[in-house]
Scaffold this motif. Sequence first.
Motif, PDB file in Angstrom:
ATOM      1  N   VAL A   1      29.400  14.857  50.545  1.00 13.71           N
ATOM      2  CA  VAL A   1      29.195  13.733  49.753  1.00 13.71           C
ATOM      3  C   VAL A   1      29.378  12.309  50.553  1.00 13.71           C
ATOM      4  O   VAL A   1      30.110  12.454  51.648  1.00 13.71           O
ATOM      5  N   PRO A   2      28.432  11.525  50.280  1.00 13.87           N
ATOM      6  CA  PRO A   2      28.650  10.291  51.143  1.00 13.87           C
ATOM      7  C   PRO A   2      29.966   9.462  50.972  1.00 13.87           C
ATOM      8  O   PRO A   2      30.771   9.655  50.124  1.00 13.87           O
ATOM      9  N   GLU A   3      30.442   8.629  52.154  1.00 15.98           N
ATOM     10  CA  GLU A   3      31.724   8.190  52.105  1.00 15.98           C
ATOM     11  C   GLU A   3      32.287   7.304  50.881  1.00 15.98           C
ATOM     12  O   GLU A   3      33.316   7.522  50.566  1.00 15.98           O
ATOM     13  N   PRO A   4      31.416   6.348  50.433  1.00 15.13           N
ATOM     14  CA  PRO A   4      31.696   5.727  49.309  1.00 15.13           C
ATOM     15  C   PRO A   4      32.331   6.543  47.808  1.00 15.13           C
ATOM     16  O   PRO A   4      33.266   6.178  47.536  1.00 15.13           O
TER      17      PRO A   4
ATOM     18  N   LEU B   1      39.534   3.753  37.224  1.00 18.13           N
ATOM     19  CA  LEU B   1      38.195   3.474  37.040  1.00 18.13           C
ATOM     20  C   LEU B   1      37.911   2.432  38.184  1.00 18.13           C
ATOM     21  O   LEU B   1      38.503   1.604  38.577  1.00 18.13           O
ATOM     22  N   LEU B   2      36.951   2.773  39.237  1.00 14.76           N
ATOM     23  CA  LEU B   2      36.705   2.011  40.538  1.00 14.76           C
ATOM     24  C   LEU B   2      35.341   1.783  39.968  1.00 14.76           C
ATOM     25  O   LEU B   2      34.380   2.435  39.667  1.00 14.76           O
ATOM     26  N   PRO B   3      34.770   0.745  40.814  1.00 12.35           N
ATOM     27  CA  PRO B   3      33.293   0.378  40.964  1.00 12.35           C
ATOM     28  C   PRO B   3      32.443   1.310  41.303  1.00 12.35           C
ATOM     29  O   PRO B   3      32.650   1.726  42.550  1.00 12.35           O
ATOM     30  N   GLY B   4      31.312   1.716  40.727  1.00 12.38           N
ATOM     31  CA  GLY B   4      30.509   2.784  41.089  1.00 12.38           C
ATOM     32  C   GLY B   4      31.057   3.975  40.667  1.00 12.38           C
ATOM     33  O   GLY B   4      30.145   5.032  40.871  1.00 12.38           O
TER      34      GLY B   4
ATOM     35  N   ASP C   1      31.843  -6.746  44.038  1.00 14.28           N
ATOM     36  CA  ASP C   1      31.886  -5.309  43.552  1.00 14.28           C
ATOM     37  C   ASP C   1      30.641  -4.857  42.896  1.00 14.28           C
ATOM     38  O   ASP C   1      30.117  -3.653  42.737  1.00 14.28           O
ATOM     39  N   LEU C   2      29.626  -6.062  42.639  1.00 16.99           N
ATOM     40  CA  LEU C   2      28.223  -5.739  42.125  1.00 16.99           C
ATOM     41  C   LEU C   2      27.212  -5.194  43.142  1.00 16.99           C
ATOM     42  O   LEU C   2      26.427  -5.000  43.038  1.00 16.99           O
ATOM     43  N   THR C   3      27.764  -5.514  44.366  1.00 15.83           N
ATOM     44  CA  THR C   3      26.782  -5.062  45.564  1.00 15.83           C
ATOM     45  C   THR C   3      27.117  -3.829  46.080  1.00 15.83           C
ATOM     46  O   THR C   3      28.418  -3.654  46.441  1.00 15.83           O
ATOM     47  N   PRO C   4      26.213  -2.997  46.219  1.00 11.74           N
ATOM     48  CA  PRO C   4      26.595  -1.292  46.754  1.00 11.74           C
ATOM     49  C   PRO C   4      27.240  -1.514  47.945  1.00 11.74           C
ATOM     50  O   PRO C   4      27.009  -2.217  48.974  1.00 11.74           O
ATOM     51  N   PRO C   5      28.384  -0.647  48.118  1.00 16.93           N
ATOM     52  CA  PRO C   5      29.147  -0.693  49.474  1.00 16.93           C
ATOM     53  C   PRO C   5      28.219  -0.209  50.422  1.00 16.93           C
ATOM     54  O   PRO C   5      27.146   0.566  50.156  1.00 16.93           O
TER      55      PRO C   5
ATOM     56  N   MET D   1      23.025   3.181  49.325  1.00 17.89           N
ATOM     57  CA  MET D   1      23.068   3.258  47.846  1.00 17.89           C
ATOM     58  C   MET D   1      22.647   2.030  47.100  1.00 17.89           C
ATOM     59  O   MET D   1      23.006   1.001  47.656  1.00 17.89           O
ATOM     60  N   SER D   2      21.888   2.152  46.279  1.00 17.48           N
ATOM     61  CA  SER D   2      21.081   0.760  45.711  1.00 17.48           C
ATOM     62  C   SER D   2      21.773   0.633  44.382  1.00 17.48           C
ATOM     63  O   SER D   2      22.293   1.700  43.396  1.00 17.48           O
TER      64      SER D   2
END
Length: 218
Positions: free
Chosen positions: A164-167, A27-30, A126-130, A1-2
Motif C-alpha cells: 500500500v502507498p505510504e499516504p 475520518l482523515l482527508p482521503g 487538505d484538498l491537495t493530494p499528499p 495520487m491525483s
Amino acid sequence: MSASVFQPRFAALPREVAVFPLPGALLLPGGHLPLNIFEPRYLEMTFDALGAGRMFAMIQPRDPEEDPSPLYSVACLGRIVRFAETDDGRLLVTLEGVSRFLVGEELPLYKGYRRVEADYGPYADDLTPPPATLGLDRPGLFEALKAYAARHELSFNWKAIEEVPEPALVNSLAMACPFEPSEKQALLEAETPSQRAELLTGLLRIGAASSLMGGTTQ
C-alpha cells in the motif's frame, strides 16, 4: 495520487455542516470510513446530505456520557461516495474524507442532529493530494504494528499492506487501529501527513508496550 474529479473545490465547501459525533471514529482527508447508520436523527442527516452535496462531518465528543457532549475543536468533512439501504431500515454509507476544519459556533438542532459553522482556512492544503512518500520508516512502522497487533489480538493481511502507498497506509492504519479517542484526535490534528505517520508509529509502540505491562495508554 491525483485529486478526484468529484472532489469539491475549496470555495464550494459548506460553511454550515451537519456533524456526526462518534467516539473513536476517525475520518482523515482521503480516507474511507464505513458507517452503519440507524438512529432516526442520523438517517435524517444522511438523507439531507444525499440531497445537497452528499457531505457531512465526523467529529469526536469530548465526553460521550454527557448529552449533548462538548465537541472537539477540529473535525473532518466527508463526502458520501457509496450508500446502500437495508431491509431493516439502516443505511450503509462509505464516507470519503475531504478536509479538516475548525469548529465554530454550534447552530440550533435541525431534525434532531447537530450542526456547526466550519472554518477550513487552516486546512486548505487538505484538498491537495499528499506526496507519494512521507519519509516513512516502513520497517519501523511494521515492527511496531506487528507488536501492537500481537498484544491486541489483531490480524492483518501483511502481504497486502506492504504494497500500500505510504499516504493510504498511514490513513488506513490510523483509522482502523483501536486507539483511544484522544489519540485518534491527535492523529486528526497532526499538521502534515508526515507528522501523522511519525505519531502513528509512536502510538503503535506505546500501545504495544503498555498492553505488555498490563496498562493502557493515556
